[in-house]
Scaffold this motif. Structure first.
Motif, PDB file in Angstrom:
ATOM      1  N   GLU A  47       0.835  -1.205   0.000  1.00  0.00           N
ATOM      2  CA  GLU A  47       0.000   0.000   0.000  1.00  0.00           C
ATOM      3  C   GLU A  47       0.867   1.252   0.000  1.00  0.00           C
ATOM      4  O   GLU A  47       0.612   2.202  -0.749  1.00  0.00           O
ATOM      5  CB  GLU A  47      -0.921  -0.004   1.222  1.00  0.00           C
ATOM      6  N   ALA A  48       1.900   1.262   0.841  1.00  0.00           N
ATOM      7  CA  ALA A  48       2.770   2.437   0.923  1.00  0.00           C
ATOM      8  C   ALA A  48       3.446   2.700  -0.419  1.00  0.00           C
ATOM      9  O   ALA A  48       3.556   3.854  -0.859  1.00  0.00           O
ATOM     10  CB  ALA A  48       3.811   2.234   2.018  1.00  0.00           C
ATOM     11  N   GLN A  49       3.896   1.628  -1.072  1.00  0.00           N
ATOM     12  CA  GLN A  49       4.595   1.784  -2.355  1.00  0.00           C
ATOM     13  C   GLN A  49       3.691   2.386  -3.417  1.00  0.00           C
ATOM     14  O   GLN A  49       4.050   3.355  -4.092  1.00  0.00           O
ATOM     15  CB  GLN A  49       5.118   0.420  -2.825  1.00  0.00           C
ATOM     16  N   ILE A  50       2.486   1.844  -3.596  1.00  0.00           N
ATOM     17  CA  ILE A  50       1.632   2.283  -4.698  1.00  0.00           C
ATOM     18  C   ILE A  50       1.089   3.692  -4.446  1.00  0.00           C
ATOM     19  O   ILE A  50       0.960   4.497  -5.376  1.00  0.00           O
ATOM     20  CB  ILE A  50       0.488   1.270  -4.966  1.00  0.00           C
ATOM     21  N   ILE A  51       0.812   4.038  -3.195  1.00  0.00           N
ATOM     22  CA  ILE A  51       0.304   5.384  -2.910  1.00  0.00           C
ATOM     23  C   ILE A  51       1.410   6.423  -3.090  1.00  0.00           C
ATOM     24  O   ILE A  51       1.178   7.503  -3.650  1.00  0.00           O
ATOM     25  CB  ILE A  51      -0.304   5.444  -1.494  1.00  0.00           C
ATOM     26  N   GLU A  52       2.616   6.098  -2.654  1.00  0.00           N
ATOM     27  CA  GLU A  52       3.733   7.029  -2.845  1.00  0.00           C
ATOM     28  C   GLU A  52       3.987   7.266  -4.337  1.00  0.00           C
ATOM     29  O   GLU A  52       4.163   8.409  -4.780  1.00  0.00           O
ATOM     30  CB  GLU A  52       4.997   6.478  -2.182  1.00  0.00           C
ATOM     31  N   ILE A  53       3.991   6.184  -5.112  1.00  0.00           N
ATOM     32  CA  ILE A  53       4.225   6.316  -6.554  1.00  0.00           C
ATOM     33  C   ILE A  53       3.075   7.065  -7.216  1.00  0.00           C
ATOM     34  O   ILE A  53       3.289   7.895  -8.106  1.00  0.00           O
ATOM     35  CB  ILE A  53       4.420   4.929  -7.194  1.00  0.00           C
TER      36      ILE A  53
END
Length: 222
Positions: A107-113
């Motif tokens: 979740e953190a990866q896709i939202i940051e990207i």
């Protein structure tokens, strides 16, 4: 066969012609442009008298076409296609970037990207949830969980989302996906294409490995 109608035809006469053709067992696809309406006839049109059709006051011209692809044929709809997906208009002079990670990992990866993609000016966020891999031992994606995380990134940023489908049985997970991608390996997965043809989703169809333009267009017909 294509039938180009006269401008400003009476709707009743247009409907009558469409019904008459369908009663002959012909499937009629109606393409309404800004200035012109075209009937695309699919089926056995060999018994249709072109001279008789051209003699109708609602008909401007009739032409037989030899290409096997119909819906993807400029002769059926000469005007540019303009598609709206996730509130974004594609075509008609508009140019958009689709950007995002190869694989959704967290979740953190896709939202940051997603936030970075939006800040960079992209119109769509893409991310792989189902990953076709040559090796059965490689990471195959987070699957339906990955789509859920992609949807969360959509809610966080407002970006419409794009992701690849591999199996028609997964369609239920794609309800909130704005554009469904069909990868190169599945360009000729005809059962999948048939199911996608029954949806109202925008489809991003990638050209298969070594496939010809004609093969790509025939896949698009589905």
């Amino acid at each position: 066969m294509i039938v180009v109608l006269q401008n400003n035809c009476e709707p009743e006469k247009v409907d009558h012609l469409e019904n008459w053709l369908e009663n002959l067992g012909i499937k009629v696809h109606v393409f309404k442009g800004e200035f012109q309406t075209v009937f695309g006839l699919i089926g056995d049109t060999s018994g249709i008298d072109i001279g008789m059709l051209e003699g109708l006051d609602v008909v401007k011209s009739v032409k037989r076409i030899s290409e096997p692809y119909k819906k993807a044929n400029r002769q059926f709809h000469p005007e540019d296609s303009v598609i709206t997906a996730g509130g974004v208009e594609i075509g008609g002079g508009e140019f958009h970037f689709i950007a995002g990670p190869c694989s959704i990992e967290s979740e953190a990866q896709i939202i940051e990207i997603a936030k970075k993609v939006k800040a960079a000016g992209a119109s769509f966020l893409r991310g792989g949830a189902y990953k076709p891999r040559t090796s059965p031992y490689d990471f195959q994606g987070l699957k339906d969980l990955g789509i859920s995380l992609l949807v969360e990134a959509k809610r966080e940023t407002g970006l419409p989302i794009v992701t690849e489908i591999m199996n028609a049985n997964h369609l239920r997970y794609f309800e909130e996906v704005d554009i469904i991608q069909v990868g190169a390996r599945n360009m000729q997965n005809f059962e999948l294409l048939k199911e996608l043809g029954h949806t109202n989703k925008t489809i991003l169809l990638k050209r298969g490995l070594s496939s010809t333009i004609k093969e790509l267009l025939m896949s698009a017909e589905y």
